[in-house]
Design an enzyme around this catalytic site. Structure first.
Site, short mmCIF file in Angstrom:
data_model
loop_
_atom_site.label_atom_id
_atom_site.label_comp_id
_atom_site.label_asym_id
_atom_site.label_seq_id
_atom_site.Cartn_x
_atom_site.Cartn_y
_atom_site.Cartn_z
N ARG A 36 0.93 -1.32 -0.09
CA ARG A 36 -0.10 0.13 -0.20
C ARG A 36 0.92 1.35 -0.04
NH1 ARG A 36 -5.43 -1.43 3.80
NH2 ARG A 36 -6.33 -2.62 2.12
N LYS A 197 -19.34 -18.57 0.63
CA LYS A 197 -21.01 -18.24 0.62
C LYS A 197 -21.49 -17.53 -0.45
CE LYS A 197 -21.09 -19.12 5.49
NZ LYS A 197 -21.30 -18.66 6.77
N GLY A 352 -9.34 -10.21 -1.27
CA GLY A 352 -8.38 -10.47 -0.57
C GLY A 352 -7.90 -12.08 -0.96
N GLY A 375 -13.27 -4.23 0.07
CA GLY A 375 -14.59 -3.87 -0.07
C GLY A 375 -14.89 -2.93 -0.96
#
Length: 395
Positions: A36, A197, A352, A375
């Site tokens: 980053r 999921k 990720g 996100g």
């Protein structure tokens, strides 16, 4: 997307407030991953080279509006200096007298890091007073933190309304790549969506089937779809309560002409561990669990990739962290990398697990673009407006 870039701003003699994401991991008091930090260096260097004063705004951890010493950005300062190759000043606060004094002491080409914006409760509330306090420190706002762009915070959205604003190099690269993948893509477009999921990716699936020509579903998610279609899944990870939802998605995909691709053969085992005894089947035995897609499924995916011009990837196709149940993910990733190298496929991936899986496969470096935004990348794939991006839209 219509936004200004660094090239459209004259930074000479101006103070640029640059929102960056340097929320880096630490081990034994040291930064353990510089990804980053390295990602924002081009923006810092370009502004400094243009004669601008660079003032960095960032968050670190989740202090929830309170001063938490162990979440001070001061501990990131040495790593930032080392990677940048020049001194970086530090201010004990991101607003008020400490910040103003530190900014006043800056000369063109110098860099200042302000203390954690989330030490103020107003940051996550997008408080107008805090945004105004930040804006008062500079002449231009530069957002180079796509990974924080899905949050409407004072340092990502509020401040952009108060100053001339533009995207930094990292933000520009991310938005350009995302536009090429979903905004204005070369067709056919294929998406790979994997992971554990279905429940965590309902919005994602709902948006993608209206945007892509083919949708490959893998990982534990595929088991839920197979079960919904009446196929046995044994002891596999499966959300049986979402069978109706899965069937609705299947029906909707047919209605809009999106080809839904599920495994046609399976790699099953009786234990969830590396190198567990396994077999390739077309139907899962009652006492076994599905841990990967089989070779025929991999061949099917490779054919779809070969016939596509654009690929968007989020999530692994199997239990990629366990050998040999990483085979489908690795094979598909390497095929995508091969086609990208050949210039026939634009490949964009994010999330990720996805980044980790593509790195394990040795394919990440050949993808057109790998997003580390987490996100924000997922919300973009879901078709949601990102406040930090929307605030940069040129009028």
């Amino acid at each position: 997307m219509n936004f200004k870039t660094l090239d459209q701003i004259d930074f000479a003699g101006k103070t640029a407030l640059v929102r960056v994401d340097i929320n880096v991991p630490f081990e034994n008091g040291q930064v353990s991953d510089f990804t980053r930090i390295d990602a924002v260096l081009p923006t810092i260097r370009d502004i400094a080279a243009a004669g601008g004063k660079v003032v960095l705004l960032a968050h670190f951890g989740r202090p929830k509006g309170k001063v938490v010493p162990e979440m001070s950005l001061r501990q990131v300062q040495p790593a930032l200096e080392a990677r940048l190759g020049q001194p970086v000043a530090f201010a004990e606060d991101c607003i008020g007298k400490p910040a103003k004094d530190a900014v006043s002491a800056l000369k063109p080409g110098e860099v200042l890091l302000l203390e954690n914006t989330r030490f103020h409760a107003g940051e996550e509330k997008n408080d107008k007073m805090l945004a105004a306090g930040l804006a008062a420190l500079g002449d231009v706002y530069v957002n180079d933190a796509f990974s924080a762009a899905h949050r409407a915070h004072a340092s990502t959205e509020g401040i952009a309304k108060l100053l001339p604003s533009c995207a930094g190099r990292l933000m520009e690269a991310e938005l350009t790549a995302l536009d090429a993948a979903l905004g204005n893509p070369q067709r056919p477009v294929v998406a790979v969506v994997g992971g554990a999921k279905v429940s965590t990716k309902l919005d994602l699936l709902g948006n993608l089937i209206t945007k892509v020509d083919a949708l490959v579903i893998g990982g534990g998610m595929a088991n839920t779809f197979l079960a919904a279609m009446g196929q046995p899944v044994g002891t596999s990870l499966c959300e049986h309560d979402l069978a109706d939802t899965a069937r609705e998605i299947i029906t909707k995909a047919k209605a809009v002409g999106c080809k839904l691709v599920l495994p046609v053969d399976l790699v099953v085992a009786r234990e969830f561990k590396a190198h567990a005894d396994h077999q390739i089947v077309t139907e899962c035995p009652a006492d076994a669990m599905i841990l990967d897609a089989g070779p025929a499924s991999v061949e099917q995916i490779a054919d779809i990739f070969s016939g596509s011009r654009t690929l968007i990837w989020n999530g692994p196709l199997g239990a990629f962290e366990l050998e040999p149940f990483d085979t489908a993910t690795n094979s598909a990733a390497r095929k995508a990398a091969e086609l990208t190298r050949a210039g026939t496929l634009v490949s964009v991936a994010g999330g990720g697990d996805t980044v980790a899986a593509l790195n394990r496969a040795g394919a990440a470096q050949d993808f057109t673009y790998i997003s580390t935004a987490g996100g924000a990348f997922l919300e973009w794939m879901e078709g949601k407006e990102l406040p930090g991006v929307a605030a940069l839209e040129a009028e």
